[in-house]
Design a protein around this motif. Structure first.
Motif, PDB file in Angstrom:
ATOM      1  N   VAL A 215       0.033  20.763  -4.213  1.00  0.00           N
ATOM      2  CA  VAL A 215       0.228  20.447  -2.805  1.00  0.00           C
ATOM      3  C   VAL A 215       1.603  19.800  -2.656  1.00  0.00           C
ATOM      4  CG1 VAL A 215      -0.551  19.052  -0.849  1.00  0.00           C
ATOM      5  CG2 VAL A 215      -2.228  20.159  -2.328  1.00  0.00           C
ATOM      6  N   PRO A 216       2.423  20.233  -1.722  1.00  0.00           N
ATOM      7  CA  PRO A 216       3.755  19.653  -1.575  1.00  0.00           C
ATOM      8  C   PRO A 216       3.724  18.184  -1.170  1.00  0.00           C
ATOM      9  CG  PRO A 216       3.621  21.775  -0.455  1.00  0.00           C
ATOM     10  CD  PRO A 216       2.217  21.394  -0.829  1.00  0.00           C
ATOM     11  N   ASN A 217       4.624  17.413  -1.762  1.00  0.00           N
ATOM     12  CA  ASN A 217       4.952  16.081  -1.279  1.00  0.00           C
ATOM     13  C   ASN A 217       6.265  16.246  -0.529  1.00  0.00           C
ATOM     14  OD1 ASN A 217       6.215  13.486  -1.062  1.00  0.00           O
ATOM     15  ND2 ASN A 217       4.903  12.702  -2.683  1.00  0.00           N
ATOM     16  N   VAL A 218       6.208  16.317   0.792  1.00  0.00           N
ATOM     17  CA  VAL A 218       7.386  16.717   1.560  1.00  0.00           C
ATOM     18  C   VAL A 218       8.518  15.706   1.446  1.00  0.00           C
ATOM     19  CG1 VAL A 218       6.212  18.265   3.160  1.00  0.00           C
ATOM     20  CG2 VAL A 218       6.289  15.811   3.659  1.00  0.00           C
ATOM     21  N   ASP A 219       8.217  14.415   1.315  1.00  0.00           N
ATOM     22  CA  ASP A 219       9.281  13.434   1.134  1.00  0.00           C
ATOM     23  C   ASP A 219       9.968  13.607  -0.218  1.00  0.00           C
ATOM     24  OD1 ASP A 219       8.949  12.363   3.619  1.00  0.00           O
ATOM     25  OD2 ASP A 219       8.055  10.480   2.956  1.00  0.00           O
ATOM     26  N   GLN A 220       9.192  13.975  -1.234  1.00  0.00           N
ATOM     27  CA  GLN A 220       9.779  14.236  -2.548  1.00  0.00           C
ATOM     28  C   GLN A 220      10.661  15.482  -2.507  1.00  0.00           C
ATOM     29  OE1 GLN A 220       6.996  14.302  -5.821  1.00  0.00           O
ATOM     30  NE2 GLN A 220       8.349  15.513  -7.096  1.00  0.00           N
ATOM     31  N   VAL A 221      10.209  16.518  -1.834  1.00  0.00           N
ATOM     32  CA  VAL A 221      11.023  17.727  -1.673  1.00  0.00           C
ATOM     33  C   VAL A 221      12.341  17.376  -0.988  1.00  0.00           C
ATOM     34  CG1 VAL A 221      11.167  19.984  -0.541  1.00  0.00           C
ATOM     35  CG2 VAL A 221       9.019  19.252  -1.615  1.00  0.00           C
ATOM     36  N   LEU A 222      12.268  16.521   0.016  1.00  0.00           N
ATOM     37  CA  LEU A 222      13.464  16.107   0.736  1.00  0.00           C
ATOM     38  C   LEU A 222      14.423  15.346  -0.175  1.00  0.00           C
ATOM     39  CD1 LEU A 222      14.696  16.225   3.570  1.00  0.00           C
ATOM     40  CD2 LEU A 222      13.574  14.034   4.059  1.00  0.00           C
ATOM     41  N   ARG A 223      13.871  14.471  -1.026  1.00  0.00           N
ATOM     42  CA  ARG A 223      14.722  13.708  -1.949  1.00  0.00           C
ATOM     43  C   ARG A 223      15.371  14.613  -2.995  1.00  0.00           C
ATOM     44  NH1 ARG A 223      10.289  10.174  -1.856  1.00  0.00           N
ATOM     45  NH2 ARG A 223       9.589  10.960  -3.893  1.00  0.00           N
ATOM     46  N   GLU A 224      14.568  15.527  -3.552  1.00  0.00           N
ATOM     47  CA  GLU A 224      15.055  16.365  -4.637  1.00  0.00           C
ATOM     48  C   GLU A 224      15.888  17.536  -4.148  1.00  0.00           C
ATOM     49  OE1 GLU A 224      11.558  17.495  -6.748  1.00  0.00           O
ATOM     50  OE2 GLU A 224      11.319  15.532  -7.712  1.00  0.00           O
ATOM     51  N   LYS A 225      15.734  17.873  -2.870  1.00  0.00           N
ATOM     52  CA  LYS A 225      16.457  18.991  -2.249  1.00  0.00           C
ATOM     53  C   LYS A 225      16.180  20.322  -2.964  1.00  0.00           C
ATOM     54  CE  LYS A 225      18.823  16.728   0.939  1.00  0.00           C
ATOM     55  NZ  LYS A 225      18.214  15.396   0.819  1.00  0.00           N
ATOM     56  N   LYS A 226      14.931  20.479  -3.428  1.00  0.00           N
ATOM     57  CA  LYS A 226      14.553  21.744  -4.043  1.00  0.00           C
ATOM     58  C   LYS A 226      13.048  21.923  -3.930  1.00  0.00           C
ATOM     59  CE  LYS A 226      14.248  19.827  -8.724  1.00  0.00           C
ATOM     60  NZ  LYS A 226      14.745  19.957 -10.117  1.00  0.00           N
TER      61      LYS A 226
END
Length: 315
Positions: A215-226
């Motif tokens: 399941v996506p962690n959208v804040d983590q995706v935003l931090r990692e930019k990938k």
């Protein structure tokens, strides 16, 4: 209203895993893709203040007991509130409505929210407990639930188990910034889409190792930019929902590849199930993964009007 059905039984449960396939075309970038929009008719003068709806356990009508409960009190708002104590390692819930495709949810420990994205109708809600052998499950409970949504767009405005955010999420703050000064919802959609396309890169390593319960962690995706296509879609859906724009996260097939994308609802336009470009008149498919990684004419031709896409699940 709800009705009980089905005796307890042991069954073999077939799960359709929500996996995002890596597409060969994703690494074939030839030109930058950008959304351009016409401001003609931009008369909404909208506020960019986020509005994050909060799912609640109403406590009046509950299926199950003990280690697993499904609170259906607020089903009219488009969701079920699930609580698992974690005492059972392997729990799944299946939903069907009016002979629809079956939705299967892997239930983690803690609280989670299942969207009623099949709309109005009679839902079957069946909980299964793993029996220790692959694919073998026993029925914990099975109920029927009559659902009448108070607003048909609510399932696509609330956060849920696949699109997770709240008022304190970084993606909500970013959505507010991207929406600043935008006069219409279409301009907000374009700004969010353009940001995701330009700033998130495809994570081939994650795509190769992703598990069925990812399941996506959208804040983590935003931090990692990938991220993978699931991440792209969930990130965009979270920002748009927090800006009061109904957004569906869709799973299905792009050609032969299992894939995820989003569709947004714009007043006076309806569901825009195609944003790769906007020429001031027409939109062509809102697929941020393809757009971020392949701007070639070949890819745009594949996306086209969406004929190469087949939606299987909506969240």
């Amino acid at each position: 209203m709800f009705r009980r059905f089905c005796p307890n039984k042991i069954i073999a449960l077939i799960i359709v895993s929500v996996l995002a396939a890596s597409l060969a075309a994703c690494s074939d970038s030839e030109e930058e893709t950008e959304v351009e929009i016409s401001k003609v008719g931009s008369t909404q003068n909208r506020s960019n203040e986020p509005k994050c709806l909060t799912p609640l356990a109403g406590g009046r009508t509950i299926f199950g007991s003990g280690e697993l409960t499904v609170d259906v009190t607020n089903s009219g708002d488009g969701y079920l509130y699930v609580r698992s104590t974690g005492e059972i390692d392997d729990i799944k819930i299946q939903l069907t409505c009016n002979d629809s495709v079956t939705y299967t949810y892997i239930i983690p420990s803690g609280d989670s929210v299942i969207p009623l994205s099949l709309g109005d109708g009679t839902y079957s809600v069946i909980a299964y407990e793993g029996m220790g052998e692959p694919g073998m499950y026993a029925t914990k409970f099975a109920e029927q639930l009559d659902v009448v949504l108070s607003d048909p767009y609510l399932p696509y405005l609330y956060p849920n188990c696949y699109v997770q955010f709240d008022i304190n999420s970084a993606v909500v703050a970013l959505g507010k910034d991207l929406a600043e000064g935008k006069a219409t919802d279409i301009e907000v959609v374009a700004a969010v889409y353009d940001y995701v396309v330009k700033n998130i890169t495809y994570d081939h390593e994650r795509a190769a190792s992703v598990k069925p319960d990812y399941v996506p962690n959208v804040d983590q995706v935003l931090r990692e930019k990938k991220g993978i296509c699931f991440d792209y879609a969930a990130l965009m859906a979270a920002m748009l929902r927090s800006q009061r724009i109904p957004t569906r996260l869709e799973f299905g097939y792009a050609g032969d590849a299992y894939h995820a994308w989003v569709t947004a609802y714009i007043e006076d336009e309806g569901w825009i199930n195609g944003i790769i470009e906007f020429d001031g008149v027409d939109w062509t498919l809102m697929d941020p993964t393809f757009a971020a990684n392949a701007g070639s004419k070949k890819i745009k031709s594949f996306i086209g009007d969406g004929n190469n896409y087949t939606t299987k699940y909506i969240y």
